[in-house]
Design a protein around this motif. Sequence first.
Motif, mmCIF file in Angstrom:
data_model
loop_
_atom_site.group_PDB
_atom_site.id
_atom_site.type_symbol
_atom_site.label_atom_id
_atom_site.label_comp_id
_atom_site.label_asym_id
_atom_site.label_seq_id
_atom_site.Cartn_x
_atom_site.Cartn_y
_atom_site.Cartn_z
ATOM 1 N N LEU A 145 0.871 -1.178 0.000
ATOM 2 C CA LEU A 145 0.000 0.000 0.000
ATOM 3 C C LEU A 145 0.908 1.227 0.000
ATOM 4 C CD1 LEU A 145 -2.843 1.232 0.221
ATOM 5 C CD2 LEU A 145 -2.712 0.957 2.687
ATOM 6 N N THR A 146 0.998 1.874 -1.173
ATOM 7 C CA THR A 146 1.915 3.000 -1.295
ATOM 8 C C THR A 146 1.188 4.287 -1.632
ATOM 9 O OG1 THR A 146 2.253 2.632 -3.647
ATOM 10 C CG2 THR A 146 3.725 1.470 -2.155
ATOM 11 N N GLU A 147 -0.086 4.162 -2.033
ATOM 12 C CA GLU A 147 -0.881 5.376 -2.265
ATOM 13 C C GLU A 147 -2.293 5.152 -1.724
ATOM 14 O OE1 GLU A 147 0.024 6.138 -6.368
ATOM 15 O OE2 GLU A 147 -1.156 4.450 -7.065
ATOM 16 N N GLY A 148 -3.218 4.686 -2.528
ATOM 17 C CA GLY A 148 -4.549 4.411 -2.022
ATOM 18 C C GLY A 148 -5.363 5.679 -1.823
ATOM 19 N N TRP A 211 -14.328 4.282 3.591
ATOM 20 C CA TRP A 211 -13.671 3.126 3.013
ATOM 21 C C TRP A 211 -12.319 3.490 2.422
ATOM 22 C CZ3 TRP A 211 -17.683 5.784 1.131
ATOM 23 C CH2 TRP A 211 -17.742 6.097 -0.233
ATOM 24 N N LEU A 212 -11.473 2.473 2.353
ATOM 25 C CA LEU A 212 -10.109 2.643 1.876
ATOM 26 C C LEU A 212 -9.894 1.779 0.646
ATOM 27 C CD1 LEU A 212 -7.082 3.474 2.213
ATOM 28 C CD2 LEU A 212 -6.871 1.565 3.822
ATOM 29 N N ASN A 213 -9.478 2.404 -0.423
ATOM 30 C CA ASN A 213 -9.147 1.669 -1.637
ATOM 31 C C ASN A 213 -7.629 1.552 -1.755
ATOM 32 O OD1 ASN A 213 -11.846 1.484 -2.323
ATOM 33 N ND2 ASN A 213 -11.801 3.295 -3.648
ATOM 34 N N GLY A 214 -7.171 0.384 -2.195
ATOM 35 C CA GLY A 214 -5.742 0.159 -2.355
ATOM 36 C C GLY A 214 -5.204 0.809 -3.615
ATOM 37 N N LEU A 220 -10.207 -2.111 0.294
ATOM 38 C CA LEU A 220 -9.499 -2.900 1.297
ATOM 39 C C LEU A 220 -10.343 -3.037 2.562
ATOM 40 C CD1 LEU A 220 -5.898 -1.419 0.972
ATOM 41 C CD2 LEU A 220 -6.694 -3.662 0.205
ATOM 42 N N THR A 221 -10.879 -1.923 3.040
ATOM 43 C CA THR A 221 -11.733 -1.954 4.235
ATOM 44 C C THR A 221 -12.889 -0.983 4.055
ATOM 45 O OG1 THR A 221 -10.731 -0.120 5.446
ATOM 46 C CG2 THR A 221 -9.692 -2.267 5.709
#
Length: 229
Positions: A145-148, A211-214, A220-221
């Motif tokens: 996970l480097t940005e998201g 929510w979190l996108n990869g 992702l969550t």
Amino acid sequence: MNLRGICPRKTVNMMNVRKVPLIIGLTILTLSFSMFTLYMTMFNHGPPSEIMEANRHILLKPQNEVQLAVGEEDEEDEEVSESVQSAKRWQKFVDDNKYVAIGDVFDSCDNKDRITLGKAILLPDKETGGLKVRTFINITLEQPLTEGEFLIDVKYNGKDLYDNHWEFCTIDENKEVRQVFCPYKPGFYAWATDKKIPNTSVSGKYYTRAWLNGDDGRMLTCGLTTFVL
Ligand SMILES: *[C@@H]1O[C@H](CO)[C@@H](O)[C@H](O)[C@H]1NC(C)=O
Ligand SMILES: *[C@@H]1O[C@H](CO)[C@@H](O)[C@H](O)[C@H]1NC(C)=O
């Protein structure tokens, strides 16, 4: 005749002039009363302990269509899904610690078999004398996970109130206390992050979806909370 005509008018004017302070006074009184009523209904949440209690008594509808019956044994049924098991594990975490839970974190927002990855709980905030939300997430990252991207959608009393999105890795770069430290290598993480509830939040029922996108845009969550202030 003319003089007589003017005199009474003057008297009337004088009376009006004398009434002015009274009218101003009444207006100010009415205005302050309205402001006070507004303040009491909108911003006076009562002490944090009362808000905590109010939220403790909110019955969260089961977010996952699972039976969370207490004392039910899993051992007999080998088929118990990861979805049910994870929901039970996190409910136990809340019960054992006597937390006031206001939401769940899943691996998906809508999937019926979604897996519970964590809980959001309400805690007193010693710094502000108000409240904060602490979110626990146990997550295994398959990809770096480097940005998201982090997105949020808030409803207030059933109506859309606010939505926004940020680049995840720089989301708190200007904050005094940083909680996000990119990049994250693949692996297991137990995250606990705090978010203060602004003192000026208006009383009412809040519903949030965050929510979190990869890096690849896949979710992702997804955290869903419901609480009253
Ligand atoms: C979350 O991860 C932590 C750290 O490994 C662990 O101690 C805890 O039991 C986990 N919580 C749940 C509910 O699985
Ligand atoms: C928040 O509200 C509490 C209680 O009304 C007050 O004591 C405190 O000073 C406020 N904090 C801030 C940062 O405004």
